[in-house]
Design an enzyme around this catalytic site. Sequence first.
Site, PDB file in Angstrom:
ATOM      1  N   GLY A  13       0.843  -1.192   0.000  1.00 35.39           N
ATOM      2  CA  GLY A  13       0.000   0.000   0.000  1.00 35.39           C
ATOM      3  C   GLY A  13       0.875   1.237   0.000  1.00 35.39           C
ATOM      4  N   LEU A  14       0.994   1.893  -1.159  1.00 43.37           N
ATOM      5  CA  LEU A  14       1.815   3.102  -1.290  1.00 43.37           C
ATOM      6  C   LEU A  14       0.938   4.331  -1.071  1.00 43.37           C
ATOM      7  CD1 LEU A  14       4.225   2.551  -4.340  1.00 43.37           C
ATOM      8  CD2 LEU A  14       4.820   2.669  -1.917  1.00 43.37           C
ATOM      9  N   SER A  15       1.177   5.045   0.011  1.00 46.60           N
ATOM     10  CA  SER A  15       0.334   6.187   0.362  1.00 46.60           C
ATOM     11  C   SER A  15       0.858   7.509  -0.165  1.00 46.60           C
ATOM     12  CB  SER A  15       0.219   6.282   1.883  1.00 46.60           C
ATOM     13  OG  SER A  15       1.492   6.580   2.443  1.00 46.60           O
ATOM     14  N   GLY A  16       2.118   7.521  -0.596  1.00 52.51           N
ATOM     15  CA  GLY A  16       2.763   8.777  -0.947  1.00 52.51           C
ATOM     16  C   GLY A  16       3.689   9.255   0.146  1.00 52.51           C
ATOM     17  N   GLY A  17       3.642   8.570   1.307  1.00 48.10           N
ATOM     18  CA  GLY A  17       4.499   8.919   2.429  1.00 48.10           C
ATOM     19  C   GLY A  17       5.798   8.129   2.423  1.00 48.10           C
ATOM     20  N   MET A  39      -4.323   3.637  -2.591  1.00 51.98           N
ATOM     21  CA  MET A  39      -5.731   3.549  -2.208  1.00 51.98           C
ATOM     22  C   MET A  39      -6.354   4.937  -2.120  1.00 51.98           C
ATOM     23  SD  MET A  39      -5.617   0.676   0.822  1.00 51.98           S
ATOM     24  CE  MET A  39      -3.902   0.854   1.321  1.00 51.98           C
ATOM     25  N   CYS A 104     -10.913   1.808   9.758  1.00 49.01           N
ATOM     26  CA  CYS A 104     -10.365   1.845   8.399  1.00 49.01           C
ATOM     27  C   CYS A 104      -9.354   0.726   8.193  1.00 49.01           C
ATOM     28  CB  CYS A 104      -9.716   3.199   8.132  1.00 49.01           C
ATOM     29  SG  CYS A 104      -8.937   3.326   6.503  1.00 49.01           S
ATOM     30  N   GLY A 128       3.161   0.566   5.543  1.00 51.69           N
ATOM     31  CA  GLY A 128       4.196   1.293   6.264  1.00 51.69           C
ATOM     32  C   GLY A 128       3.893   1.516   7.729  1.00 51.69           C
ATOM     33  N   CYS A 202      -7.564  11.041   7.572  1.00 56.61           N
ATOM     34  CA  CYS A 202      -7.218  11.362   6.189  1.00 56.61           C
ATOM     35  C   CYS A 202      -8.269  12.219   5.500  1.00 56.61           C
ATOM     36  CB  CYS A 202      -6.981  10.075   5.403  1.00 56.61           C
ATOM     37  SG  CYS A 202      -8.414   8.991   5.282  1.00 56.61           S
TER      38      CYS A 202
END
EC number: 2.8.1.13
Length: 394
Positions: A13-17, A39, A104, A128, A202
């Site tokens: 899961g790549l959140s951008g963080g 996501m 969530c 992460g 979020c």
Amino acid sequence: MDKQHSKQRIVVGLSGGVDSAVTAYLLKQQGHEVIGIFMKNWEDDDDSEFCSSNIDFVDAAAVADVIGIEIEHVNFAANYKDRVFAEFLREYQAGRTPNPDILCNAEIKFKAFLDHAMRLGAEKIATGHYARVRQNEATGLHELLKGLDPSKDQSYFLHRLNQAQLSKTLFPVGELHKTEVRRIADEIGLPNARKKDSTGICFIGERPFRDFLNRYIAKAPGPVKNDQGRILGEHVGLSFYTLGQRQGLGIGGVKARGADLKAAQARGQRGVGEHEPWFVARKDMDSNTLWVVQGHDHPWLQSTLLNAQDCSWVAGSAPALGAMAAKTRYRQADAACELVSATAGGCELAFLDAQWAVTPGQSAVLYQGEVCLGGGVIASSNVQNLPGGKPAVA
């Protein structure tokens, strides 16, 4: 490679963080086939300055490019609204203070996302989060452990994960301290190496929480009273306050009177002066009254017993009764307690020391050392001497 590190297809899961970025990098370095999934969990006003997933996706895509992995954009917004946000609103309307991040994780990140990853042929998923998973050699059960970095541990938010979910999950950065994660990101040239950690929920972002909630829940003004029943002002609606809240009460400058100070002295509350801060102590839904008290150590803010409902146990069944530790809010130090009773329906905890502002709707999460056992949603506590003998939220 040994069996644990043999090549697997792992969906991250790549959140951008930075945490999920380093997670993907570490797994790629171990020789795994890594696929990134971004996501999208919120669509309402997503193009606003407060919460734009478009910016995060650009960051996630840039990370994927540097690491050399594929990335897919998946929309879970409908799932989120049905399974998480609807419950979030119901809880606030009932006067409680929910923790949507916990729901969530259980319903989206480790259910909808996990299901999607399995359809892609993944053997594992990874995120992460700062937590760890360990299989107990004696029992064969998967255990959820605190992350090695105590300042970043997120096991509290993951306590509802079950055996099936944990058996398919990896938390690589849970074995590291945040400083190490930043260092790795810097060394390999990740574009988000210095990106600020996300805070808050979020879908709310950095906006004022009360303004956001008011879009979905109407204001319902009522009286603000102190523990002597004196009206101090007017609140905007009980849904907009939480137990222990100090800021935004609208009674700044209100001083305690002589009778209030004498009452504090009579109950043994020392050091309370006329300028002590006020805290939310009770929300009476029947009379629409917000009760506030003066001083952090006021008895109405102290509890030694709590009851939780809708309990979820990591092992699949309730732990043995007896001594353990618990948190009643995130970032709280572990508090020594006794598990007095426990079922899937609920549990009762007795604390060695009084706990401050135990809040219905938040989660009580249990630990044995570094192992997270599970927990439940706080329903009530034994705060003493509340008006009418009612619970803190009723």
